[in-house]
Design an enzyme around this catalytic site. Structure first.
Site: not given
Ligand code: GLC
Length: 425
Positions: A162, A392
């Site tokens: 992101d 995460e």
């Molecule tokens: C965030 C991350 C993305 C992922 C999502 C769910 O947006 O940047 O890569 O898919 O979270 O984990």
């Protein structure tokens, strides 16, 4: 050696299972996310192959008529997430409401891993999934092809990385005027210092509004929208997906599909050339609108081997760059080169280590014969998870965990690779 962690990882996947699909983590991400699901399938495949196929099948159920597999599938409304289905207003003709962008097609390559674990069991599942797998890769090549055939993202969320600095310059050209008031939900779940800034978020929402006004015409958005950037990670992950899909097409006797994919792979060198920065000795993002390359070394660059790139000069230099990044990072692989002034050890895609990126980079490295670097990534991933749990992502400077906890993809990568139970690395 650490069976308790193996058990915990499997328990996390089971707990995040919402009945055929898996959420990345409860609370922060309450829906089905595209590349997360691909990785969840990888994790389930270690102990329940039927459930692993089901994960890909539920993801495929949300595919759009134009072939795109969206990045979030909204099967149930959850007021605790923003922006939800009513803000996106997308996926109208598909089976489920969804976001209006895609994500890197990791799931395609997972279909091959699942199939090869048990071809007899997987054959009917694969055959049923194949038309949608092919339609998705065709969609990328049609609606997301940029200069040289490198793959464009039309929203930072489409990259899955992101707030990577890869998009800074292009995002600065997106106007946030006209974005009305909204309430972020992500910062209610985790420390705002670990999340994208307000200025970035305003632009994310502006891009959603633009796409919605364009009726989510994905080809038009790539051609005319305010943001189109070729992403090395998506480009290499699609190259990998294409190689894997070609093998699957051949296994099913689908010769025409295999030929079509091979023709695209023949042009892989042009895409790589469009993304290569001689100045940095790495593959970098390229703004399709201005032709300018990004000025940072992200972990995405090192997915080149995973994508199958084997140019001795370029990949030789890339290895020199990788070694320098590894040397600068007590725990690898940081999402941004620690020598970059923008490096931020806990802010999401601007520094932290992501276990699943390590897995993909290490796979590519091992396949290209770079075993020492692959082993370093595996050892670091294992130590990070042993030390901080199934977070995460992780801080590369002190190894602490960050973002959401009990995360599906971290659990999956543990089970499939980082756990000492896997001797092969
Ligand atoms: C965030 C991350 C993305 C992922 C999502 C769910 O947006 O940047 O890569 O898919 O979270 O984990």
């Amino acid at each position: 050696m650490t069976p308790d962690l193996d058990e915990r990882a499997a328990a996390i996947l089971r707990a995040n299972d919402r009945g055929g699909y898996t959420v990345p983590t409860a609370g922060l991400y309450p829906y089905q996310w595209n590349w997360d699901s691909g990785l969840a399938a990888l994790g389930f495949a270690q102990f329940d192959l039927d459930r692993a196929w089901r994960e890909l099948e539920t993801l495929a159920e949300a595919a759009w008529p134009n072939g795109m597999w969206p990045h979030i599938v909204f099967r149930a409304d959850d007021p605790d997430y923003f922006p939800g289905p009513s803000v996106w207003d997308a996926g109208g003709e598909a089976a489920f409401p969804s976001s209006g962008v895609s994500q890197p097609p990791v799931a395609i390559s997972m279909a091959r891993l699942l199939y090869e674990r048990d071809p007899e069991f997987g054959r009917p599942r694969l055959a049923a999934l194949m038309p949608k797998l092919l339609a998705w890769r065709d969609w990328f090549r049609r609606d997301r092809a940029g200069h040289g055939g490198a793959i464009l993202i039309t929203h930072p969320w489409e990259s899955g990385r992101d707030n990577a600095p890869d998009w800074d310059a292009a995002l600065a050209n997106v106007s946030a005027e006209g974005v009305g008031p909204y309430t972020r939900r992500d910062t209610a779940h985790v420390d705002p210092a670990m999340r994208p800034t307000r200025a970035e978020y305003d632009r994310y929402i502006a891009l959603v509004s633009w796409g919605r006004a364009a009726g989510w015409d994905t080809g038009r958005i790539a051609r005319e929208g305010p943001f189109a950037v070729a992403d090395p990670a998506t480009t290499f992950i699609l190259m990998r997906a294409d190689r894997d899909l070609m093998a699957l097409a051949e296994a099913l006797g689908e010769a025409e599909a295999a030929r079509r994919i091979a023709a695209d792979l023949d042009r892989a060198g042009d895409a790589a050339a469009a993304l290569w920065s001689d100045a940095l000795g790495a593959y970098v993002a390229r703004d399709e609108r201005t032709g300018r390359q990004a000025d940072c070394i992200s972990s995405a660059a090192f997915l080149a081997w995973y994508g199958g790139m084997r140019d001795p000069n370029r990949e030789g230099r890339l290895m020199t760059t990788l070694r320098a990044v590894l040397q600068a990072a007590p725990r690898a692989l940081p999402s941004l080169d620690p020598r970059d002034p923008r490096f931020d050890a806990r802010r999401y895609w601007r520094g932290p280590v992501w276990a699943f990126i390590n897995w993909m980079v290490a796979r590519g490295l091992a396949e290209a014969g770079h075993h020492a670097e692959a082993a370093r990534l595996r050892a670091d991933t294992r130590a990070l998870i042993e030390g901080a749990g199934f977070c995460e992502y992780f801080d590369p400077t002190d190894g602490s965990g960050a973002g959401g906890r009990e995360f599906s993809w971290t659990a999956a990568v543990w089970l499939a690779w980082a756990s000492p139970a896997h001797e092969e690395g």
